[in-house]
Design a protein around this motif. Structure first.
Motif, mmCIF file in Angstrom:
data_model
loop_
_atom_site.group_PDB
_atom_site.id
_atom_site.type_symbol
_atom_site.label_atom_id
_atom_site.label_comp_id
_atom_site.label_asym_id
_atom_site.label_seq_id
_atom_site.Cartn_x
_atom_site.Cartn_y
_atom_site.Cartn_z
ATOM 1 N N SER A 32 -1.233 -3.148 14.128
ATOM 2 C CA SER A 32 -0.381 -2.889 12.969
ATOM 3 C C SER A 32 -0.779 -1.728 12.159
ATOM 4 O O SER A 32 -1.897 -1.111 12.324
ATOM 5 C CB SER A 32 -0.834 -4.310 12.109
ATOM 6 N N TYR A 33 0.153 -1.401 11.105
ATOM 7 C CA TYR A 33 -0.271 -0.067 10.096
ATOM 8 C C TYR A 33 -0.203 -0.783 8.947
ATOM 9 O O TYR A 33 0.866 -1.325 8.585
ATOM 10 C CB TYR A 33 0.557 0.952 10.526
ATOM 11 N N THR A 34 -1.246 -0.654 8.195
ATOM 12 C CA THR A 34 -0.854 -1.312 6.438
ATOM 13 C C THR A 34 -1.441 -0.067 5.517
ATOM 14 O O THR A 34 -2.277 0.606 5.842
ATOM 15 C CB THR A 34 -2.131 -2.478 6.416
ATOM 16 N N TYR A 35 -0.616 -0.117 4.540
ATOM 17 C CA TYR A 35 -0.648 0.933 3.363
ATOM 18 C C TYR A 35 -1.370 0.095 2.242
ATOM 19 O O TYR A 35 -0.656 -0.908 2.013
ATOM 20 C CB TYR A 35 0.415 1.727 3.154
ATOM 21 N N HIS A 36 -2.362 0.523 1.671
ATOM 22 C CA HIS A 36 -3.041 -0.270 0.519
ATOM 23 C C HIS A 36 -2.609 0.695 -0.758
ATOM 24 O O HIS A 36 -3.609 1.497 -0.993
ATOM 25 C CB HIS A 36 -4.502 -0.426 0.681
ATOM 26 N N PRO A 37 -1.818 0.222 -1.789
ATOM 27 C CA PRO A 37 -1.617 1.219 -2.807
ATOM 28 C C PRO A 37 -2.537 0.732 -3.753
ATOM 29 O O PRO A 37 -2.763 1.541 -4.776
ATOM 30 C CB PRO A 37 -0.346 1.119 -3.106
#
Length: 176
Positions: A32-37
């Motif tokens: 998976s790839y996750t972006y944490h804003p």
């Protein structure tokens, strides 16, 4: 108390099991790839898995005992999802008063597709996860996901997936 590190970009790789089907058990790999804003919300942009199935022996037992050939059922082979990740609980854990690790609990809500042996189906997805941070750049996560693929004949099916992954974090910033 502020979090010591603010995550930004995360790539995770792991292993999974899909244990609920009576005819087979599936084992697989995940990524998976996750972006944490922010601290409490993240977007798991892409979360996928590939599986291999192992027969539970029920089919052979039915043939042997009752001379009945069971109807052929589809098996989960792969999936691709996107999730909203809520991270409401964060804290520190201590092991035998020696090592202190930070951890968080996550709620996953998403949608995607599941590839079966004979079809592809849209699916909704919900789950819980527990993340344990080992370093600014590495953490591990245990996730339990409940996927609800839409059946061709109408209605929903249940697919449970339990996965353990290691995550590599990039672009992290110290909390200030």
């Amino acid at each position: 108390q502020p979090r010591p590190v603010e995550l930004r970009h995360e790539f995770a790789f792991g292993a999974a099991i899909l244990p609920l089907d009576a005819w087979y058990t599936a084992y697989g790999i995940t990524g998976s790839y996750t972006y944490h804003p922010s601290r409490v919300i993240a977007w798991e942009v892409a979360s996928g898995f590939l599986t291999d199935s192992y027969d539970t022996g029920l089919r052979g037992e039915l043939l042997e005992r009752f001379t009945v050939e069971p109807k052929r059922f589809e098996q989960v082979e792969a999936g691709l999802f996107s999730h909203l990740v809520l991270k409401p609980f964060y804290g520190k854990r201590s092991f035998m008063n020696e090592a202190v690790r930070t951890a968080e609990t996550q709620v996953l809500l998403g949608a995607g597709v599941i590839k079966y042996s004979q079809s592809v189906r849209a699916a909704a997805d919900a789950g819980m996860a527990f993340r344990l941070h080992f370093a600014e750049w590495f953490s591990s996560r245990l996730a339990i996901r409940w996927m609800l693929p839409i059946s061709v004949t109408g209605g929903l099916e249940n697919v449970l997936m339990i996965d353990v992954s290691g995550a590599f974090n990039f672009g992290s910033q110290e909390s200030g």
